[in-house]
Structure formats: C-alpha cells, structure tokens
Design a protein around this motif. Structure first.
Motif, PDB file in Angstrom:
ATOM      1  N   UNK B  84      20.769 136.781   1.526  1.00 22.86           N
ATOM      2  CA  UNK B  84      20.558 137.362   1.350  1.00 22.86           C
ATOM      3  C   UNK B  84      19.271 137.778   1.416  1.00 22.86           C
ATOM      4  N   UNK B 124      18.591 145.303  -1.067  1.00 21.61           N
ATOM      5  CA  UNK B 124      18.541 143.995  -0.393  1.00 21.61           C
ATOM      6  C   UNK B 124      19.121 144.205   1.079  1.00 21.61           C
ATOM      7  N   UNK B 154      24.574 156.779  -3.235  1.00 21.94           N
ATOM      8  CA  UNK B 154      25.764 156.552  -2.832  1.00 21.94           C
ATOM      9  C   UNK B 154      25.759 156.338  -1.113  1.00 21.94           C
ATOM     10  N   UNK B 156      23.769 154.048   0.721  1.00 26.84           N
ATOM     11  CA  UNK B 156      22.365 152.956   0.334  1.00 26.84           C
ATOM     12  C   UNK B 156      22.131 153.112   1.620  1.00 26.84           C
ATOM     13  N   UNK B 239      43.064 139.357   8.175  1.00 27.42           N
ATOM     14  CA  UNK B 239      42.679 139.225   6.316  1.00 27.42           C
ATOM     15  C   UNK B 239      41.720 140.834   6.767  1.00 27.42           C
ATOM     16  N   UNK B 240      40.692 140.906   6.425  1.00 25.67           N
ATOM     17  CA  UNK B 240      39.878 142.018   6.890  1.00 25.67           C
ATOM     18  C   UNK B 240      38.626 142.012   6.160  1.00 25.67           C
ATOM     19  N   UNK B 241      37.727 142.127   6.114  1.00 29.74           N
ATOM     20  CA  UNK B 241      36.149 142.560   5.805  1.00 29.74           C
ATOM     21  C   UNK B 241      35.966 143.381   6.503  1.00 29.74           C
ATOM     22  N   UNK B 242      35.178 143.814   5.518  1.00 32.20           N
ATOM     23  CA  UNK B 242      34.397 145.749   5.936  1.00 32.20           C
ATOM     24  C   UNK B 242      32.662 145.227   5.395  1.00 32.20           C
ATOM     25  N   UNK B 243      31.391 146.017   6.126  1.00 31.49           N
ATOM     26  CA  UNK B 243      30.665 146.080   5.547  1.00 31.49           C
ATOM     27  C   UNK B 243      30.566 147.403   4.632  1.00 31.49           C
ATOM     28  N   UNK B 244      29.815 146.719   4.080  1.00 34.18           N
ATOM     29  CA  UNK B 244      29.788 148.530   2.602  1.00 34.18           C
ATOM     30  C   UNK B 244      29.766 149.530   2.619  1.00 34.18           C
ATOM     31  N   UNK B 248      36.681 151.542   0.968  1.00 38.76           N
ATOM     32  CA  UNK B 248      37.662 150.474   0.944  1.00 38.76           C
ATOM     33  C   UNK B 248      39.192 150.660   0.670  1.00 38.76           C
ATOM     34  N   UNK B 249      38.356 151.847  -0.732  1.00 36.46           N
ATOM     35  CA  UNK B 249      39.911 152.532  -1.063  1.00 36.46           C
ATOM     36  C   UNK B 249      40.955 153.193  -0.278  1.00 36.46           C
ATOM     37  N   UNK B 251      40.756 152.392   2.874  1.00 36.77           N
ATOM     38  CA  UNK B 251      41.659 151.414   3.991  1.00 36.77           C
ATOM     39  C   UNK B 251      43.161 150.665   3.075  1.00 36.77           C
TER      40      UNK B 251
END
Lengths: 811, 428
Positions: B84, B124, B154, B156, B239-244, B248-249, B251
């Motif tokens: 980061x 960050x 929240x 951010x 598998x799926x990965x998400x931006x912040x 998520x819940x 999805x």
C-alpha cells in the motif's frame, strides 16, 4: 560547526518562510543521520505556529530527540497541551498523537488530562487517534493508564458510533491485552461481539483486520453462536485485501472446530474456504509466501478443503524460490492415488531444473510420494532410477537417501535396484547419502556379493567421516558380520576397535561397546537384537505435532504461522503466556492446560539431568573382547542411558529395555510423610482424597506425550497417579521414569509398569507406588519435584523430558 | 500484532519512521548484510530475522521497503501495508525511487505519520489523503487545515460534494488467461494444457456527481439460479474479490453488487474462473539442439478464436541457450528479433486474425566449446490482447446509477481479453 551555527540563526529568524525552510533543513539533516540535537531549544521555539506543515516538522523533530534531551523536552509541554485544545481537530489529533510518541516520563504526566479530553472529543478523527494513544501511554507507564481509568474509557469506545474509532479501540485493547495476558481486558461477550461484527461491515480494510484478529480470541458459548459468527465473517473472504481474507480464514478455521461435522453448514463452510485460499496465490509473491505457509497448516488440519486443488500448486518457472519450495511441500501433502500420476510428472520435471535446493526437494518429494501412495511406489522408484542415470551428483545423493526410506516402507520389494545404487558409491560425498548407502549395504548384505569390500572401502577414512556415517558404518558392519560371519571377522574387529578405542565420540564408543558385549556374550541374542525386524515407517513424515498445529491455526496470518513455531519460541517475554488452543467440539470451552514453566530447552535438560549415581562405576576401557564379556551390560548406568537416548540404536534393538535405577542409598526422610499426614490432620479421610490431576507435561513439549498427574495415599502407600495420553501420530513404547533428587527423598518403590504400547489418541492410567528412601536435596520451593520421563516413539526416536509436579503443594 | 517501524532503504537507509519505541533502530544495520548473505546462498526469503528482531521486506525497483518488529505480528497485514505504501507513494510522486523520496521527504514523513499510528495502519486511500496532505503545502493552507470527514466516515473512499458537468461511468472488463502447458515426457513434442484459468477484472472510471448508489448486474450463474431466471449464457465465478466500497454482506446474501463508487479510476472487482479454456493462441514448437554446432527452432502459432476477432500486439518469446550466436530467422508473418541479454527470440505479430496459422524458423550457431554452466528450462511465453471479447462470456447486463439529485448518467462498457501468465514448457 558552522552548519549548525547557520541553522541556529535561521531558526531564530523573524521571517516565517525562513524559519520553515530552516526547520526543513534540520529535518533533512536528521534524515541523513546527522546529529542535530544541539538545535533542540531553537527548534522547539518554532513550535508555536499556525503553519501546520511547520508544526508537523517540529513535532517530528521532537519525537526523534526528546528522549535524548528529556529536560528540554519539557519546554514543549505547554504547546502540546494548548494544541490539544485547538479548534482544528487536525491539530488536536496531531498533538495527542505526537505526545504519545515522546517516551519521556515527565511529559507523560502532562499527557493525561489532554488525553482524557481527546478520548471524548466530538470529532471521530481525534477520538480514533486518542484511542491509539492509550496503548502508547500504556507501553510507557501501564500503572498510570490503569490509575487514570483510561482502560475503561477505551472499552467504552468499542460502542462508539464511528467504525474507525471502534477499530482503533479494538486494536489498542488487543495490543495492551497481549502484553498483559491475564488482565481480562478483552472480556468478550455476545454483546461486544455483536458490536464488533457490526463495525466489521463499515470500517477500513485495516480496521477489519484488527476486529477479525480480536474475534479470533473469542470462544463462542455453543455451536449456534459459533455458526452465527461464521456466517457474518464469511463475506470478508471476498475482500480484495489478502490480509483481511487470511484473518477471516483464521476466525473460520477456529470456530469451525465447534461445529458438528454432520451439520450442513459445516460442509458449506468447508466449500467456501477453498476458492479464496486459491486466489491468494495470485497475490504479490510475499503475500503468496505467507498464504502458502498457512495453507500448509490448513491442509494438515483439514485436508478435505483443498484436496481437489492440486494443480494450483504446480510450480511456475518465474516463481521466486521461496514460493517454489512451499508449493512443493503442499503438493506432497495433497498427493493421493487420484492425482499421483500428474504429481509425479511434475516432480520429475522439477528434478531437472537448475536450482539446487529446489531440485533436491523435488527428488525427496518423489520419495515421499512413494511412501505416501503405495500404488505409485513402483513408478516413483523407476523415476528415481532415471534420475540417478542423469549422474547429476546432488540428484543421485538425494535419490539414494529417499530410496533407503522406500526400502523401509516396502521391504523385499525393490531391492533389485541395489546394484544400480552401488555403482554410484564413489560419487557420494554428502554424509546423509553416504550413511544411507551404508545402511542399505549392511541391511541387505546377504544379497550383495561384495558387501564386505564396499564397507571396507569406507573404513580407511573412518575418522574423517561425520558421526552419522561412522555410526552407520559400525552398525552396517556388525549386521554384515552377523549375516556372513566367516569372511568378515577381521572387518568387525577392526570397526569395533576404531569405534571404542580410537574415537572420542561417546555415542559411537558406547554403541561400539554394546555391540562388542553382545557379540562376545551371546551371538544369538545379538542376532535377534541387531537384525530384528524394524517397524515400517509411517506414511506421513514431517507432520506438525497436533498440539502445535492447533496453536498455529490460532495464529494464522502471523509470523508464528510463517515460521511454524509458537510465538513463545521467538518473542521475548512471552514464555509465561498461555498457548492458544482451538475450542472443543462439545460446545463447552475447555479450560486451557496449566502451563508448567519450562526450565530450559530439551538439550539443557539432557545435560542437566541429575542422574542417581550408578551402583557400580563405569567400566574401564577394555582391551579385548574377552574381558568385555565379563562386564555387566547394565553395570554402567550412564552408558546404558546414553544408549537408550540414541534413536538409531534403539531401532536396531527393536525395543530397548527400560532401565530404571532402583537402588537408592540416601538417608530416609520423613518430610513427605509429614506433608501427607497433614492432609489427614485436617480431617480428610486417609487415602480417599486426592487433588484432581493437572497437566504436568503438555504434549507440545514432549513430541505428543501428555502427562497429567496427582498424588494420593492409598493403604498407607504414597502413589503417584498419572494419565499418559499419546497425542502424537505414532505408537509410544518403553516408558521409564526417574526422580531427580528432591526435598523428601521421594523415589519410586518399583519400576514404572506400562506394559502395552500406547497407540495414538490412547490414554492410560498408571499408578506408581513411591517411598521416601531416595536421595534428598533441598529444592526451591520445598515441594518442588522434578521428574525425568523417558519414552520411545517410533519415528521421533527416544525422548527424555524433564518437568515439575507443582501440585504436591496440595498436600 | 503490529509493526514497530518502517524503513525505506537503498543500500543505505533513505528514510525511516519509528512507530514504537522499543526496538533499537540500529538493528536495521543487520538487514542488508543478511539479505546479501541469503541472496548468495540462493535462499532469499521475505522474512529475515536477527535475534529477536524480524525484518519483513519487499523490493520496489531498486528500493527496499522494510518493516521491523519483535512481536508475533500479522505478517500478511505487514506485506499488504508495504505494498500500500508503494501505491500511495507512486500516486504522490509518479515514481517511487531514491530521488523522489529525497526531494519530497517532508511529505513522506507526513504520509508515514498519517498512514500508520503505533504500528496500526490508518487511512491509506491516496485520493482521500491528497485532500489534506499535499505536496505544495503552503499554497493550500486552507484546504489542508481540515480533516476531511471522509477519513473517519463509513464511506471512507469518497468525498462529498464532487461535481461533474457530464455524468459518466466507464467500465472495463479485462480478462487475463493463465495457461501452463506441459511437455510429453521423453519426446520433444508439445504436451497438453495442465492448468489454465481466467482472472477477470472490472475496472471503473467514475465521473459522477454527489454520492451515487450504483448496482452492477452480471450474467452470474449463481444470481440467475437465485432469481429463477434462466435464459442466456451465464458464467460461474469461482471466487470474487471486491473493492472496499462493495457491500460484501449484501453480495453474500443475494449476490447483488451494490456500492458507492470511489471517484475516478479504481478496480471494482476481480474474479477467477476455473474452467478449462482452449489456449487462444496455440503454439507448437520444435527446438532441436545439436551440441557444439547449432540450435534449430520451429514455432507454429495458431489463433484459436473467432475469425471476426483479431489479436493485437502478439509476442511469442522463445528461449535460446545463453551461448547461442549468429541468429537467422524466417517468418511467414511478423518480425523476429534476438534479445541476447534475455536469451530470447521475440517474434512479434502486430495483428493476428482468428483461425490463422503462422510460422517462424530460427537458426543459431553454438560454440564448439560447450558452456558447462547448467541452464534452466525456461518456457515459451506468449503475450497478446483481443479487444471486444471476453473468453468467459461474462457480460455487464446493466449498471444502475441512482443519485438523489436525480441526474441521468451513462455507463460505457468495454471488453478485452489478454494473456496473463501464459507459459508453455519446452524440453530444451
């Protein structure tokens, strides 16, 4: 120094810009390592400014030099206190953040009031900074933080409306709790857990990690609570940050322990874990490395999760070496009959690479596959033979080492390859390979026509060989002699005299004596002992011992999981800290085992071992075999014990006799009797009460053997009652116990009777009658009893463990 | 579980920040010698320890970023954080290198102070950081004197009050194909694909006013199964990965991808698809090495994709022995070049239509005295990109944009397929 002088002048300039430039120059000098501490008062004078950038620079300077100039640092206090009340939250936060970084006691005192205000500040940016400041202050002066009630305020912040404040409060509390394991700071209950889970959805990625790591310390009350937490944590597996994913995996792996295996949700959860673990392998190499080290633990604990994912661990040409080696390790763990053909093809490919460490490991892996998947053994052996044909020196040596293991797993199956192996004898220059080859020649001497010549060729440089080669050579030649006595008498005499007379190595010498005595007194017995059938080696080698594995699962993502070592092994001051354990499935939390403070490492214990003086003194070095025969094998207490400590020797002997020195010639002491009587004196019915057993020796410390015990008096005889539990994966045999000198002359009245071997997961109750005629030595504390416990484990060899029995105090 | 200090070094320490007072800063002096020793032994490892101190490091161009700790720190957090740092510094200074650190040391210190406190990573997000930590501090004194509420919100990752004249979102769906092809043991022939997967990425360039609520609809098989819809082609994402920013819940419960996007460019999500894909560019190679005399290489490349599509900037990289000399090439199309410093022949084809097949032959001399150094067996690698097409068939079905001011916004979608880790092992 003219530079300092110039800077001093500039710092005291009236012009704002000039001042700022001067401070910048000071910081620049500081950055390149110059000592600018002489400018301390001048820099501090610039502190009162409206210019935020200038203020930040001065603060930075202060953090660096305050410790070396504590008296002058006090000059800054006023400005700090004032800044903590500034209307601008950025300045308030900056002041409280910096103040916490100045580790000067005098300043710390002044920090309390501003900190108290900032913890209740209206701006969450200030509160989140103040929360961390409590941890900083605690690190400097824990007592002060407690006295000022900051811990309670910090706990209150867990209910803050702002998720970032909650996350930092959790981080600060966890940090403080870590250094004070018994403080019960994080008394997590369903309400706080619920708050944390809510904040989890809203805070930054880092905040999520703090919260998840904190959750992992919680033990749910029952499987329902466990499942509901898991359900709320699983969405984190889709986070883009690998560290969030690993921390979520840690929570899930831990709480999963409490779910009944027949629950549908249990299966669902298992399925959900595989894809994110696989995706971690597309992260940056360092993160891949951490992931792989953790996957290595996960596949040992729950092999079913990744059993279908072999291919993702195939090594790529451009993987860094540390990733390659880890992938290889996991490939072997996942190898099964279903995928073995593919795995072998890969391993063979790797074995022709150029990176020496990688190639070696690949060759070893082929051997491990042969041992693990019986159906593939033949193919593995032929692959190894192909590799031997390449004549690449280190490949040949690795191959020979693993073939030896294959022989031990499948006796009388692949010995036809011995001839090929023998052809490479001359090229072996590594001790392990030489030792393996010698073992093979000795073990199969009857099938190798020129076995005597082969072994004799090693004898010439006997003293230049490493110990493992010398030991193997000694054993190998004795085996040869027992198989072909007529032609090899001279050879065996030669090696026995080399080992016993010309060597300084006690292991070698003692093994030599033993063989010598055996051969000269009873060759038939010698044959039975030396050529005894060996136990087969088990399928999985180098598995992590289960108790340690459990602990490491609780530390997923951390350095401990990378090193595969408990934190206590590498973090200073964490020796008394409780080892983390997985929760049980029963739905009730198990009490953590009582941790007995260790008295040093195993080696230290071995050296320290306070052996009772043997009844006879050690034999003088014999000059001939005949004289040897007259010696009592068990005469030298020390020698025989050393013999027992040697795993290879023990293997050669089949099961070694447990030696128990039983005759003690020490004055009788009534000390313990008095103590025992005390129990009766306060109205306990004689012999009916004994305190509950406590864990004396945790399994982690003794290769899987757990000993818990207590003392009781039955029919007037003091009994030591123990439960021995085998938590290792192999059978344990041959238990023996020894009492070190203690305050009461407490000693066993008879040998320890554990007749049957102890299988994995089996427990056994043992009762050992004691008397008080042993040697007396005053212990500190008085009721401390130190025991040495011997066990023999197939695989790990001989273990000797020393521990204390603290609960004598209850008498 | 936290970091004690962070260093940026390039043989010598350029800048460091001590977050906790209990590790001797001089310990860092052991880092470089230890690292070099490990490198010599061929045993580099991302963790190096010296006594009780542990160094966790990454390398960025010729710069080392090192975190130091003496506790059982969260190692994955440390590496994530170091990466980061690279990201933030790169956004601030374009290049992260010795010069940019030295020229901007004031900002670097400010950033290090804001990014981490007492070893705990804080804000960050470089876009948000840029709102209150700027390089030309003096000029933006007013803006800088306030903490953007975003920092602790929240949400951010997005500031309030963003305005665009024209509200638009550009969506790029980029799929990378990873292929690992083995060799047939014993023969100098081309084996079958051992493993292959697709790593997809959906990137956004958001130019939207206010705080818009977005919902992205994909032809996700699980979603279709949930909603009982079953027409058209669907895709199974392993598998799926998400931006912040993605909830998520939400999805997890109903596969809805809903979020308030960060402003400007960001990666919204990535996914992995495990299906066996036909290598879009199939390579057959014959590499014959005649010791002490020559190497002959024949490579055939075939476009295994639709005739209407075209692969651009195709590069086939074929390894050659390090002591090869006097190259000669013949190609049916494109251009072949010898890159001696990488021991490669690079065959470039600017435009490669689907269904077509091309040939390249290369001839190298070998010295009569053989190089006795053992050489690895690097694979043939292929690079390409095919626009207007995703190999998985994933589609953006809709992008709903709702903002309280009620403006209309247009989503634009672009698809592209490219080579990822595309390795074909060779026998030589």
């Amino acid at each position: 120094n003219s530079e300092i002088f110039e800077l001093k002048a500039e710092l005291n300039s009236d012009k704002k810009e000039k001042k700022k430039e001067a401070v910048k120059k000071v910081i620049a000098s500081m950055t390149v390592g110059k000592d600018v501490s002489a400018l301390f008062p001048d820099v501090v004078n610039c502190m009162q400014t409206d210019n935020l950038e200038l203020k930040k620079l001065v603060y930075l300077y202060l953090m660096n030099y305050a410790k070396s100039q504590p008296d002058m640092a006090i000059m800054a206090v006023n400005t700090f206190v004032k800044d903590c009340e500034d209307p601008n939250p950025l300045i308030r936060a900056l002041a409280v953040r910096t103040m916490g970084c100045i580790r000067v006691d005098k300043i710390t005192e002044y920090l309390c009031e501003p900190l108290r205000k900032c913890l209740k500040d209206e701006d969450p940016y200030v509160r989140k900074t103040a929360a961390v400041c409590v941890a900083k202050l605690h690190d400097i002066n824990a007592q002060l933080v407690e006295d000022q009630g900051f811990l309670d305020t910090l706990k209150d912040l867990i209910s803050d409306s702002n998720p970032m404040v909650v996350a930092n409060a959790v981080a600060a509390l966890s940090e403080i709790a870590e250094s004070h394991p018994n403080s019960n700071l994080l008394d997590l209950n369903p309400q706080t857990i619920n708050k944390l889970l809510t904040a989890l959805n809203e805070c930054t990625e880092w905040g999520q990690i703090f919260i998840l790591d904190c959750l992992a310390n919680y033990t749910p009350r029952d499987d329902r609570e466990s499942q509901s937490i898991c359900e709320r944590v699983t969405p984190r597996l889709s986070h883009a940050n690998s560290a969030v994913v690993l921390s979520a995996v840690k929570v899930l792996m831990k709480f999963m322990e409490m779910l009944p295996k027949d629950l549908d949700y249990y299966g669902t959860l298992l399925k959900k874990l595989a894809p994110p673990l696989v995706t971690l392998l597309s992260a940056e190499p360092e993160l891949q490395y951490v992931a792989l080290r953790n996957i290595n633990l996960i596949v040992q604990r729950r092999p079913e999760i990744l059993k279908h994912e072999m291919k993702v661990f195939f090594v790529k040409y451009n993987d860094p070496i540390y990733v390659k080696l880890e992938k290889l390790d996991i490939m072997i763990r996942l190898a099964s009959q279903a995928n073995i053909a593919q795995v072998l093809a890969e391993l063979k490919e790797y074995a022709t690479e150029v990176d020496v460490d990688f190639v070696r490991k690949a060759v070893r892996a082929i051997g491990r596959c042969a041992i693990k998947v019986e159906q593939s053994a033949e193919r593995c052996v032929s692959t190894l033979l192909d590799l031997i044909q390449t004549k690449v020196n280190y490949v040949v040596q690795e191959a020979i080492v693993v073939i030896k293991d294959i022989f031990r797993k499948y006796p009388n199956k692949y010995e036809s390859v011995i001839a090929t192996l023998c052809e490479n004898l001359d090229s072996l220059d590594e001790p392990e390979a030489r030792a393996a080859m010698i073992w093979i020649v000795g073990e199969y001497a009857e099938r190798i026509d020129n076995a005597d010549e082969l072994l004799e060729s090693f004898l010439e440089g006997f003293h230049d060989e490493s110990t493992q080669v010398q030991l193997q050579l000694l054993t190998g030649i004795v085996k040869l002699f027992l198989k072909k006595p007529t032609e090899t008498q001279e050879l065996v005499q030669q090696v026995l005299s080399l080992a016993t007379q010309d060597s300084d190595n006690p292991d070698l010498r003692d093994r030599g004596y033993i063989y010598w005595r055996l051969l000269s007194t009873d060759p038939v017995a010698a044959k039975e002992v030396v050529l005894a059938e060996k136990p087969l080696i088990s399928e999985e080698t180098d598995l992590i011992e289960p108790t340690l594995l459990e602990e490491l699962i609780c530390h997923i993502g951390t350095l401990a999981s990378v090193y595969h070592k408990p934190p206590s092994a590498f973090v200073e001051g964490s020796r008394g800290v409780q080892h983390k354990r997985l929760p049980g499935t029963a739905g009730v939390s198990e009490a953590p085992p009582a941790v007995i403070p260790s008295q040093g490492d195993l080696l230290g214990d071995l050296l320290n071992l306070d052996l009772t003086p043997p009844t006879t003194t050690g034999p003088p070095p014999p000059t001939s075999g005949m004289q040897m025969g007259a010696m009592d094998l068990l005469g030298g207490g020390l020698d025989s014990l050393v013999m027992l400590c040697d795993p290879q020797m023990a293997a050669g002997f089949g099961a070694p006799p447990a030696v128990m020195p039983t005759s003690f010639n020490a004055p009788v002491s009534g000390g313990l009797d008095d103590l025992f009587d005390l129990g009766g004196g306060v109205g306990m019915p004689m012999g009916s009460y004994s305190p509950p057993k406590t864990v004396w020796l945790p399994a982690m410390k003794a290769k899987g053997l757990e000993i818990s015990g207590t003392f009781a008096r039955r029919s007037g005889v003091i009994q030591m009652e123990m439960t021995l539990t085998n938590k290792a994966m192999s059978v344990m045999t041959d238990f023996a116990i020894q009492f070190n000198r203690n305050s009461f002359g407490l000693a066993p009245a008879g040998p320890l009777q554990v007749l049957t071997p102890l299988s994995p997961n089996q427990s056994i109750e043992v009762s050992l009658p004691l008397n008080t005629v042993g040697p007396v030595m005053k212990m500190e504390p008085l009721n401390n009893l130190q025991l040495a416990f011997f066990i023999y484990l197939f695989f790990f060899g001989f273990g000797l463990y020393k521990f204390n029995c603290p609960n004598m105090a209850s008498y | 579980t936290n970091v004690k200090s962070v260093f940026l070094l390039q043989l010598k320490v350029l800048i460091c920040r001590n977050y906790k007072g209990d590790v001797d800063m001089a310990e860092i002096d052991h880092f470089m010698p230890l690292l070099m020793q490990h490198e010599e032994e061929g045993l580099i490892c991302p963790v190096i320890s010296h006594g009780n101190v542990h160094f966790l490091w990454i390398k960025h161009s010729n710069l080392y970023l090192v975190a130091m700790t003496n506790k059982n720190s969260n190692a994955s957090l440390v590496y994530s954080f170091l990466y980061k740092l690279v990201e933030v510094f790169t956004e601030y200074f374009k290049e992260l290198e010795e010069e940019s650190i030295q020229d901007n040391f004031v900002v670097v210190y400010e950033l290090l102070d804001e990014l981490m406190d007492f070893g705990f990573p804080q804000t960050t997000d470089s876009k948000i950081l840029q709102e209150y930590i700027t390089q030309e501090g003096a000029k933006l004194e007013v803006a800088k004197s306030k903490v953007p509420t975003t920092v602790t919100n929240a949400v951010s990752w997005r500031s309030e009050g963003i305005k665009y004249k024209k509200n638009e979102v550009f969506i790029d769906v980029i799929e990378s194909i990873n292929v690992l092809r083995g060799i047939e043991p014993g023969v100098n022939a081309n084996g079958s694909v051992m493993s292959s997967d697709i790593v997809g990425s959906i990137k956004l360039k958001t130019m939207l006013s206010g705080m818009p609520e977005l919902r992205l609809g994909l032809n996700d098989r699980v979603l279709f199964a949930l909603t009982g819809r079953d027409k058209g082609k669907t895709v199974v994402m392993e598998d799926v990965k998400f931006h912040q920013c993605v909830r998520l819940s939400r999805f997890e419960s109903d596969r809805t991808i809903s979020f308030i996007p960060p402003d400007g460019e960001s990666e919204l999500m990535s996914y992995r698809i495990n299906t066996h894909v036909k290598p879009l560019i199939w390579i057959e190679s014959v590499i014959e090495k005649f010791s002490h005399s020559r190497v002959e290489i024949m490579v055939k490349a075939k476009g295994q994709f639709k005739k209407q599509s075209v692969a651009n900037n195709v590069e086939v990289r074929v390894p050659v022995p390090s002591d090869a000399d006097s190259p000669k090439f013949k190609t049916s199309t494109g251009h072949a070049k010898y890159v001696p410093e990488k021991n490669l022949v690079v065959w470039t084809i600017k435009s490669f239509p689907g269904g077509k097949e091309f040939l390249m032959r290369a001839h190298f001399g070998l010295p009569s005295v053989e190089n006795d150094e053992l050489e690895g067996k690097p694979p043939i690698t292929v690079k390409f990109e095919i626009p207007y097409f995703t190999v998985s068939g994933i589609q953006v079905r809709y992008m709903k944009i709702i903002e309280k001011s009620g403006y209309q916004a247009l989503p634009w979608v672009r698809y592209i397929t490219q080579s990822g880790d595309y390795q074909l092992r060779t026998n030589v």
